[in-house]
Motif scaffolding. Structure first.
Motif, PDB file in Angstrom:
ATOM      1  N   ASN A  24      26.924  67.347  16.567  1.00 10.44           N
ATOM      2  CA  ASN A  24      26.585  66.765  15.257  1.00 10.44           C
ATOM      3  C   ASN A  24      27.109  65.338  15.127  1.00 10.44           C
ATOM      4  N   LEU A  25      28.265  65.056  15.752  1.00  6.38           N
ATOM      5  CA  LEU A  25      28.800  63.699  15.728  1.00  6.38           C
ATOM      6  C   LEU A  25      27.879  62.739  16.474  1.00  6.38           C
ATOM      7  N   TRP A  26      27.267  63.222  17.574  1.00  6.03           N
ATOM      8  CA  TRP A  26      26.359  62.372  18.354  1.00  6.03           C
ATOM      9  C   TRP A  26      25.190  61.873  17.505  1.00  6.03           C
ATOM     10  N   ASP A  27      24.749  62.717  16.599  1.00  9.43           N
ATOM     11  CA  ASP A  27      23.535  62.409  15.830  1.00  9.43           C
ATOM     12  C   ASP A  27      23.785  61.535  14.611  1.00  9.43           C
ATOM     13  N   LYS A  28      25.056  61.261  14.299  1.00  8.89           N
ATOM     14  CA  LYS A  28      25.364  60.529  13.066  1.00  8.89           C
ATOM     15  C   LYS A  28      25.685  59.067  13.342  1.00  8.89           C
ATOM     16  N   ASP A  29      25.405  58.241  12.354  1.00  8.66           N
ATOM     17  CA  ASP A  29      25.767  56.828  12.414  1.00  8.66           C
ATOM     18  C   ASP A  29      27.288  56.729  12.312  1.00  8.66           C
ATOM     19  N   GLU A  30      27.881  55.993  13.247  1.00  4.80           N
ATOM     20  CA  GLU A  30      29.346  55.884  13.284  1.00  4.80           C
ATOM     21  C   GLU A  30      29.925  55.390  11.961  1.00  4.80           C
ATOM     22  N   LYS A  31      29.200  54.496  11.274  1.00  4.34           N
ATOM     23  CA  LYS A  31      29.693  53.937  10.016  1.00  4.34           C
ATOM     24  C   LYS A  31      29.785  54.988   8.909  1.00  4.34           C
ATOM     25  N   SER A  32      28.976  56.038   9.015  1.00  4.85           N
ATOM     26  CA  SER A  32      28.945  57.063   7.965  1.00  4.85           C
ATOM     27  C   SER A  32      29.999  58.159   8.174  1.00  4.85           C
ATOM     28  N   LEU A  33      30.712  58.121   9.305  1.00  2.98           N
ATOM     29  CA  LEU A  33      31.671  59.181   9.623  1.00  2.98           C
ATOM     30  C   LEU A  33      32.950  59.039   8.793  1.00  2.98           C
ATOM     31  N   SER A  34      33.568  60.175   8.546  1.00  7.43           N
ATOM     32  CA  SER A  34      34.876  60.171   7.875  1.00  7.43           C
ATOM     33  C   SER A  34      35.921  59.620   8.843  1.00  7.43           C
ATOM     34  N   PHE A  35      37.084  59.258   8.315  1.00 11.97           N
ATOM     35  CA  PHE A  35      38.164  58.719   9.151  1.00 11.97           C
ATOM     36  C   PHE A  35      38.531  59.713  10.255  1.00 11.97           C
TER      37      PHE A  35
END
Length: 377
Positions: A24-35
């Motif tokens: 799921n992390l692979w599919d997300k924009d890095e900027k939108s991730l939590s700390f």
């Protein structure tokens, strides 16, 4: 007292959950991730760095010092550069069904009982199947059952090929062999998913890629190309400096039940179904089901190459009943594993189990003709 099997299943489920969270992390924009997720991703980048060093060393060694075995067969390799399903087995079936000469398939037998032995094993000689699916693996058993051709499994493909002597084969199809250098290949076919060929452009474990080198391929086929438009296909073709680029799709063939009765794709329109599978691209399977216009009331995902227990099959059927579903539906690859339990199931429940057969095809006849002009057996 908790059994070892139960402990192992609990551990497998936890590892599967962790794996899905990473994907799921692979599919997300890095900027939108939590700390917290960003910290996890940065750790994955560190592991990726060491993975790439190791893998590049592996490739360098095989290119410069490896001695691939030259066989008496024409060798067609099918592979990919990413994790997950791009349709390798589906294309292998297509080649066997459409090349007039007699072929055979060599696989590793991933997550099979035989894999632990390190030995090669003749699953089928084309007439007889010599083991069950748990021994040889789901893909090998599926191909042996549906194609009636020689199928061999084994980690060492140079030893596996010896088991095909005197079986009258003209060519071999190597399934998942883009990163395997044991045999000298005549045709190296690389599959890329047209919808997202390179994922987030990172290698394992920070992304889905095993590697980024597509230059070893003689032929590149973009699968699922019917799900993108002409403009995107043109962009993909221009972006890859290769001559032999083709576009294919996964066609929905038919439904089949436990009595081996075929049903047309439209026969179950609006019927309520529960879907389950343990394959490389479960989301892709669900999208295929949506195209059939069935009413998918629940989907249950298992780890790729999952070995089912009868208790799990019964549980899936119970969930189906609780949701007032018409039946449960799975893939052919999963079907060959659960059919071992059919004799133990209530006949009324058995009639509710179906699988969806999917086949490969090129987007148009012209590409098909060009492809087989290249593959000369």
């Amino acid at each position: 007292m908790i059994s070892l099997n139960a402990l192992w299943r609990n551990l497998s489920n936890k590892l599967f959950s962790i794996k899905n969270k990473i994907i799921n992390l692979w599919d997300k924009d890095e900027k939108s991730l939590s700390f917290f997720n960003k910290i996890i991703l940065y750790f994955l980048f560190i592991f990726e760095f060491f993975y790439k060093i190791f893998f590049q060393g592996f490739i360098f060694w095989n290119k410069n010092f490896g001695k691939p075995l030259k066989t008496n067969f024409k060798v067609i390799s099918i592979g990919n550069i990413s994790c997950g399903g791009t349709g390798k087995s589906v294309l292998a079936r297509y080649l066997i069904e459409n090349i007039k000469a007699k072929g055979a398939i060599l696989l590793r037998g991933y997550k099979s009982q035989n894999e632990k032995t390190g030995k090669s094993f003749l699953v089928s000689d084309g007439n007889n199947i010599f083991c069950k699916s748990d021994f040889c693996g789901d893909e090998a058993f599926m191909l042996a059952s549906s194609l009636k051709i020689p199928v061999v499994i084994g980690k060492n493909r140079s030893k596996s090929v010896d088991l095909l002597n005197n079986l009258g084969c003209n060519y071999l199809v190597l399934d998942d062999a883009y990163q395997n250098f044991a045999l000298k290949k005549d045709y190296e076919i690389l599959l890329l998913d047209a919808r997202n060929p390179f994922g987030n452009n990172h290698c394992l474990p920070a992304g889905p890629l095993r590697e980024k080198d597509i230059n070893r391929a003689d032929i590149i086929i973009f699968t699922h190309a019917d799900e993108i438009d002409d403009k995107k296909r043109l962009e993909l073709k221009r972006g890859i400096k290769k001559q032999n680029i083709f576009f294919g799709k996964h066609a929905l063939s038919f439904f089949m039940n436990s009595e081996m009765k075929r049903f047309l794709i439209d026969d179950f329109e609006s019927k309520r179904f529960v879907a389950f599978a343990g394959i490389g691209s479960f989301s892709g399977f669900c999208r295929s089901l949506e195209k059939t216009k069935i009413n998918l009331v629940k989907s249950i995902e298992f780890e790729d190459h999952h070995q089912y227990s009868i208790q799990e099959v019964i549980k899936i059927l119970e969930i189906s009943d609780s949701l007032d579903a018409f039946g449960v539906i799975t893939t052919l690859k999963d079907w060959v594993k659960i059919c071992n339990f059919f004799s133990e199931l209530d006949p009324k429940l058995l009639k509710k189990i179906y699988f969806l057969d999917i086949s490969f095809d090129f987007l148009n006849k012209e590409e098909e003709i060009l492809f087989f002009n290249l593959i000369k057996i």
